[in-house]
Design a protein around this motif. Structure first.
Motif, short mmCIF file in Angstrom:
data_model
loop_
_atom_site.label_atom_id
_atom_site.label_comp_id
_atom_site.label_asym_id
_atom_site.label_seq_id
_atom_site.Cartn_x
_atom_site.Cartn_y
_atom_site.Cartn_z
N TYR A 4 47.61 -27.31 10.51
CA TYR A 4 48.53 -27.04 11.61
C TYR A 4 48.50 -28.18 12.63
O TYR A 4 49.53 -28.53 13.19
CB TYR A 4 48.17 -25.72 12.31
N LEU A 5 47.32 -28.73 12.86
CA LEU A 5 47.18 -29.84 13.79
C LEU A 5 47.96 -31.06 13.32
O LEU A 5 48.59 -31.76 14.11
CB LEU A 5 45.70 -30.18 13.99
N SER A 6 47.93 -31.31 12.02
CA SER A 6 48.67 -32.46 11.50
C SER A 6 50.18 -32.27 11.68
O SER A 6 50.89 -33.22 12.04
CB SER A 6 48.33 -32.71 10.03
N ILE A 7 50.68 -31.07 11.44
CA ILE A 7 52.11 -30.82 11.64
C ILE A 7 52.46 -30.92 13.12
O ILE A 7 53.51 -31.47 13.49
CB ILE A 7 52.51 -29.45 11.05
N ALA A 8 51.60 -30.40 13.98
CA ALA A 8 51.82 -30.50 15.42
C ALA A 8 51.84 -31.96 15.87
O ALA A 8 52.61 -32.32 16.77
CB ALA A 8 50.76 -29.71 16.18
N ALA A 9 51.04 -32.80 15.25
CA ALA A 9 51.05 -34.23 15.58
C ALA A 9 52.40 -34.84 15.24
O ALA A 9 52.91 -35.69 15.98
CB ALA A 9 49.93 -34.95 14.83
N TRP A 10 53.01 -34.42 14.14
CA TRP A 10 54.34 -34.92 13.80
C TRP A 10 55.37 -34.48 14.83
O TRP A 10 56.24 -35.26 15.21
CB TRP A 10 54.76 -34.43 12.42
N ILE A 112 56.05 -23.39 12.34
CA ILE A 112 56.22 -21.94 12.45
C ILE A 112 56.06 -21.27 11.09
O ILE A 112 55.36 -20.27 10.94
CB ILE A 112 57.59 -21.60 13.08
N TYR A 113 56.68 -21.86 10.07
CA TYR A 113 56.55 -21.32 8.72
C TYR A 113 55.09 -21.35 8.27
O TYR A 113 54.58 -20.37 7.71
CB TYR A 113 57.42 -22.11 7.74
N ALA A 114 54.41 -22.46 8.52
CA ALA A 114 53.02 -22.60 8.09
C ALA A 114 52.12 -21.58 8.78
O ALA A 114 51.23 -20.99 8.15
CB ALA A 114 52.53 -24.02 8.36
N VAL A 115 52.32 -21.36 10.06
CA VAL A 115 51.48 -20.42 10.79
C VAL A 115 51.63 -19.01 10.24
O VAL A 115 50.64 -18.28 10.09
CB VAL A 115 51.80 -20.47 12.30
N PHE A 116 52.84 -18.62 9.91
CA PHE A 116 53.07 -17.24 9.47
C PHE A 116 52.95 -17.03 7.97
O PHE A 116 52.64 -15.92 7.53
CB PHE A 116 54.43 -16.75 9.95
N LYS A 117 53.18 -18.05 7.16
CA LYS A 117 53.23 -17.85 5.71
C LYS A 117 52.11 -18.53 4.94
O LYS A 117 51.76 -18.08 3.85
CB LYS A 117 54.57 -18.35 5.15
N LEU A 118 51.57 -19.61 5.44
CA LEU A 118 50.58 -20.38 4.69
C LEU A 118 49.21 -19.75 4.83
O LEU A 118 48.71 -19.58 5.93
CB LEU A 118 50.56 -21.83 5.20
N ARG A 119 48.62 -19.40 3.73
CA ARG A 119 47.29 -18.79 3.72
C ARG A 119 46.37 -19.59 2.83
O ARG A 119 46.22 -19.30 1.65
CB ARG A 119 47.36 -17.35 3.22
N LEU A 120 45.75 -20.60 3.38
CA LEU A 120 44.82 -21.41 2.58
C LEU A 120 43.51 -20.66 2.41
O LEU A 120 42.97 -20.59 1.33
CB LEU A 120 44.59 -22.76 3.23
#
Length: 160
Positions: A4-10, A112-120
Motif C-alpha cells: 500500500y505504501l508503494s502505491i501511495a508513493a505513486w 482503494i481497490y488494494a485496500v479493500f480487495k487485496l489479501r496477501l
C-alpha cells in the motif's frame, strides 16, 4: 502494508509532478515514484517466489514481465494522445500535466481497490508437488503444436 505504501508513493509522486511548477519538486517526485516502484518490485517478486512452484516460476515471471514491459509503450502512447487532445483547449502546460494527474488518480483507484480487495496475508509455499507440476506440464504439452519437443524437455527435467 508496504505494498500500500508503494502505491501511495505513486499517488504522491505523480500528483506532485502534475500540479507543481517548482523546479526542485520534479527530482523529489521522481525519487518518490522510483522508491515506490522499487518497493513494489521487491514485494511482488518475493511474493511470487514464495507462492509459485519453482517449476512454473520462469513461466509466470515471463508473463509478468511481458505485460509489465509490454504495456509501457501503450502508456506512452496514451499519454501522448491525452496531451494532443487537450493541448488546443487547455494550453500546452496544462496538457503536459494532465497525464501525471490522471496517473495519480488511477493510482488512487488502485490503492482503494488494494485496500479493500487485496489479501496477501500470511503466504504459504505452494502445495503442489513437483510430480503434479511435471504431469500437468506434460498434459499441456501434448495439446500444443510444439508438444513433442516440450514433452522431451519435461522428460529430461523429470530425471533430475
Amino acid at each position: 502494508m508496504c505494498l500500500y505504501l508503494s502505491i501511495a508513493a505513486w499517488v504522491v509522486g505523480y500528483g506532485s509532478i502534475g500540479v507543481s511548477n517548482q523546479v526542485f519538486v520534479m527530482p523529489l517526485a521522481l525519487f518518490i515514484v522510483m522508491a515506490g516502484s522499487m518497493l513494489w518490485n521487491v514485494i511482488t517478486v518475493s511474493w511470487r517466489q514464495r507462492r509459485i512452484p519453482s517449476a512454473l516460476l520462469g513461466r509466470v515471471n515471463s508473463i509478468y514481465r511481458f505485460f509489465g514491459w509490454g504495456s509501457m509503450p501503450l502508456g506512452a502512447l496514451a499519454g501522448g494522445a491525452i496531451v494532443a487532445l487537450l493541448e488546443n483547449n487547455t494550453g500546452r502546460e496544462a496538457a503536459l500535466r494532465a497525464p501525471f494527474v490522471l496517473a495519480s488518480g488511477a493510482c488512487v483507484l488502485l490503492l482503494i481497490y488494494a485496500v479493500f480487495k487485496l489479501r496477501l496475508g500470511e503466504t504459504k509455499p505452494s502445495q503442489y508437488s513437483q510430480h503434479q507440476i511435471r504431469r500437468t506440464g506434460c498434459i499441456a504439452a501434448q495439446r500444443s503444436p510444439l508438444g513433442c519437443a516440450t514433452r522431451r524437455i519435461a522428460a529430461l527435467h523429470a530425471r533430475d
